[in-house]
Design a protein around this motif. Structure first.
Motif, PDB file in Angstrom:
ATOM      1  N   GLU A   1      31.604  22.384  21.835  1.00  0.00           N
ATOM      2  CA  GLU A   1      30.862  22.531  20.267  1.00  0.00           C
ATOM      3  C   GLU A   1      29.385  22.044  20.524  1.00  0.00           C
ATOM      4  OE1 GLU A   1      31.127  19.789  16.188  1.00  0.00           O
ATOM      5  OE2 GLU A   1      32.916  19.738  17.752  1.00  0.00           O
ATOM      6  N   HIS A   2      28.923  20.988  21.620  1.00  0.00           N
ATOM      7  CA  HIS A   2      27.669  20.447  21.603  1.00  0.00           C
ATOM      8  C   HIS A   2      26.905  20.985  22.519  1.00  0.00           C
ATOM      9  CE1 HIS A   2      28.581  17.495  18.507  1.00  0.00           C
ATOM     10  NE2 HIS A   2      29.816  17.701  18.781  1.00  0.00           N
TER      11      HIS A   2
ATOM     12  N   ARG B   1      42.161  17.874  37.394  1.00  0.00           N
ATOM     13  CA  ARG B   1      41.752  16.374  36.859  1.00  0.00           C
ATOM     14  C   ARG B   1      42.116  16.575  35.307  1.00  0.00           C
ATOM     15  NH1 ARG B   1      35.829  15.939  39.087  1.00  0.00           N
ATOM     16  NH2 ARG B   1      36.402  15.056  40.867  1.00  0.00           N
ATOM     17  N   ASN B   2      42.802  15.217  34.963  1.00  0.00           N
ATOM     18  CA  ASN B   2      42.978  15.066  33.585  1.00  0.00           C
ATOM     19  C   ASN B   2      42.140  13.912  33.085  1.00  0.00           C
ATOM     20  OD1 ASN B   2      45.258  16.528  33.574  1.00  0.00           O
ATOM     21  ND2 ASN B   2      46.459  15.370  34.684  1.00  0.00           N
ATOM     22  N   LEU B   3      41.186  13.254  33.940  1.00  0.00           N
ATOM     23  CA  LEU B   3      40.489  12.420  33.148  1.00  0.00           C
ATOM     24  C   LEU B   3      39.148  12.425  33.806  1.00  0.00           C
ATOM     25  CD1 LEU B   3      42.900   9.028  33.637  1.00  0.00           C
ATOM     26  CD2 LEU B   3      42.402  10.355  31.513  1.00  0.00           C
ATOM     27  N   TYR B   4      38.107  11.864  33.077  1.00  0.00           N
ATOM     28  CA  TYR B   4      36.974  12.009  33.636  1.00  0.00           C
ATOM     29  C   TYR B   4      36.389  10.663  33.271  1.00  0.00           C
ATOM     30  CZ  TYR B   4      35.618  17.045  33.332  1.00  0.00           C
ATOM     31  OH  TYR B   4      35.471  18.428  33.524  1.00  0.00           O
ATOM     32  N   GLY B   5      35.718  10.107  34.536  1.00  0.00           N
ATOM     33  CA  GLY B   5      34.843   8.745  34.481  1.00  0.00           C
ATOM     34  C   GLY B   5      33.607   8.958  34.227  1.00  0.00           C
ATOM     35  N   SER B   6      32.873   7.952  34.337  1.00  0.00           N
ATOM     36  CA  SER B   6      31.146   8.261  34.270  1.00  0.00           C
ATOM     37  C   SER B   6      30.671   9.096  35.326  1.00  0.00           C
ATOM     38  CB  SER B   6      30.284   6.956  34.082  1.00  0.00           C
ATOM     39  OG  SER B   6      30.714   6.008  33.127  1.00  0.00           O
ATOM     40  N   ALA B   7      31.369   8.891  36.533  1.00  0.00           N
ATOM     41  CA  ALA B   7      30.656   9.898  37.809  1.00  0.00           C
ATOM     42  C   ALA B   7      31.150  11.219  37.459  1.00  0.00           C
ATOM     43  CB  ALA B   7      31.152   9.246  38.846  1.00  0.00           C
ATOM     44  N   GLU B   8      32.118  11.373  37.050  1.00  0.00           N
ATOM     45  CA  GLU B   8      32.687  12.811  36.762  1.00  0.00           C
ATOM     46  C   GLU B   8      31.814  13.525  35.817  1.00  0.00           C
ATOM     47  OE1 GLU B   8      35.494  10.984  39.109  1.00  0.00           O
ATOM     48  OE2 GLU B   8      34.728  10.375  37.137  1.00  0.00           O
TER      49      GLU B   8
ATOM     50  N   GLN C   1      23.755   7.071  27.099  1.00  0.00           N
ATOM     51  CA  GLN C   1      23.195   7.895  25.784  1.00  0.00           C
ATOM     52  C   GLN C   1      24.374   8.495  25.169  1.00  0.00           C
ATOM     53  OE1 GLN C   1      19.694   9.402  26.980  1.00  0.00           O
ATOM     54  NE2 GLN C   1      18.608   7.565  26.491  1.00  0.00           N
ATOM     55  N   ILE C   2      24.914   9.788  25.893  1.00  0.00           N
ATOM     56  CA  ILE C   2      25.707  10.600  25.649  1.00  0.00           C
ATOM     57  C   ILE C   2      27.142   9.996  25.058  1.00  0.00           C
ATOM     58  CG2 ILE C   2      27.273  12.673  26.009  1.00  0.00           C
ATOM     59  CD1 ILE C   2      24.985  13.492  28.145  1.00  0.00           C
ATOM     60  N   THR C   3      27.836   9.261  25.799  1.00  0.00           N
ATOM     61  CA  THR C   3      28.983   8.621  25.511  1.00  0.00           C
ATOM     62  C   THR C   3      28.877   7.522  24.244  1.00  0.00           C
ATOM     63  OG1 THR C   3      28.869   6.730  27.502  1.00  0.00           O
ATOM     64  CG2 THR C   3      29.875   8.963  27.965  1.00  0.00           C
ATOM     65  N   THR C   4      27.800   7.292  23.954  1.00  0.00           N
ATOM     66  CA  THR C   4      27.622   6.286  23.006  1.00  0.00           C
ATOM     67  C   THR C   4      27.248   6.699  21.474  1.00  0.00           C
ATOM     68  OG1 THR C   4      25.568   5.511  23.661  1.00  0.00           O
ATOM     69  CG2 THR C   4      27.259   4.178  24.313  1.00  0.00           C
ATOM     70  N   ARG C   5      27.203   7.978  21.792  1.00  0.00           N
ATOM     71  CA  ARG C   5      26.949   8.952  20.446  1.00  0.00           C
ATOM     72  C   ARG C   5      28.164   8.881  19.612  1.00  0.00           C
ATOM     73  NH1 ARG C   5      24.260  14.659  21.518  1.00  0.00           N
ATOM     74  NH2 ARG C   5      25.568  15.031  19.765  1.00  0.00           N
ATOM     75  N   PRO C   6      28.050   8.857  18.296  1.00  0.00           N
ATOM     76  CA  PRO C   6      29.194   8.822  17.497  1.00  0.00           C
ATOM     77  C   PRO C   6      30.252  10.017  17.531  1.00  0.00           C
ATOM     78  CG  PRO C   6      27.252   8.998  15.996  1.00  0.00           C
ATOM     79  CD  PRO C   6      26.912   8.826  17.701  1.00  0.00           C
ATOM     80  N   ASP C   7      29.575  11.060  17.953  1.00  0.00           N
ATOM     81  CA  ASP C   7      30.335  12.377  17.720  1.00  0.00           C
ATOM     82  C   ASP C   7      30.867  12.508  19.190  1.00  0.00           C
ATOM     83  OD1 ASP C   7      28.103  13.049  19.307  1.00  0.00           O
ATOM     84  OD2 ASP C   7      27.506  14.879  18.301  1.00  0.00           O
ATOM     85  N   PHE C   8      30.822  11.711  20.151  1.00  0.00           N
ATOM     86  CA  PHE C   8      31.274  11.912  21.541  1.00  0.00           C
ATOM     87  C   PHE C   8      32.788  11.258  21.572  1.00  0.00           C
ATOM     88  CE2 PHE C   8      32.332  11.052  26.128  1.00  0.00           C
ATOM     89  CZ  PHE C   8      31.843  12.563  26.755  1.00  0.00           C
ATOM     90  N   PRO C   9      33.586  11.843  22.163  1.00  0.00           N
ATOM     91  CA  PRO C   9      35.035  11.395  21.961  1.00  0.00           C
ATOM     92  C   PRO C   9      35.207   9.773  22.537  1.00  0.00           C
ATOM     93  CG  PRO C   9      35.100  13.533  23.141  1.00  0.00           C
ATOM     94  CD  PRO C   9      33.556  12.966  23.186  1.00  0.00           C
TER      95      PRO C   9
ATOM     96  N   VAL D   1      23.669  15.364  34.447  1.00  0.00           N
ATOM     97  CA  VAL D   1      22.651  14.620  34.159  1.00  0.00           C
ATOM     98  C   VAL D   1      22.753  13.203  34.696  1.00  0.00           C
ATOM     99  CG1 VAL D   1      22.693  15.509  31.875  1.00  0.00           C
ATOM    100  CG2 VAL D   1      24.237  13.782  32.289  1.00  0.00           C
ATOM    101  N   SER D   2      21.615  12.147  34.435  1.00  0.00           N
ATOM    102  CA  SER D   2      21.637  11.024  35.125  1.00  0.00           C
ATOM    103  C   SER D   2      22.687   9.942  34.616  1.00  0.00           C
ATOM    104  CB  SER D   2      20.391  10.220  34.904  1.00  0.00           C
ATOM    105  OG  SER D   2      20.110   9.918  33.735  1.00  0.00           O
TER     106      SER D   2
END
Length: 69
Positions: free
Chosen positions: A55-56, A3-10, A24-32, A17-18
């Motif tokens: 890192e996290h 896999r080269n890409l992750y979507g939300s399900a991956e 919540q995680i993907t809207t963090r300022p430190d998430f890519p 996690v849910s």
């Protein structure tokens, strides 16, 4: 299959996690930032996400789980 890409399900599967927690995680300022946004939602480069995990969430980094993909 590599896999080269992750979507939300991956991301849910990878982090164990849910869906709500992924938001919540993907809207963090430190998430890519997403690599792209498709009709089905955002997608992230696996390399960017794995670097963030290292890192996290080092306990979930690849190479620390004998059952990793």
């Amino acid at each position: 299959m590599v896999r080269n890409l992750y979507g939300s399900a991956e991301l849910q599967e990878r982090l164990g996690v849910s869906r709500a927690r992924i938001v919540q995680i993907t809207t963090r300022p430190d998430f890519p930032a997403p690599f792209d946004r498709l009709a089905g939602g955002a997608v992230w480069l696996v390399t960017d996400v794995e670097a963030w995990i290292s890192e996290h969430r080092p306990w979930q980094a690849q190479g620390t789980d004998p059952d990793e993909r």
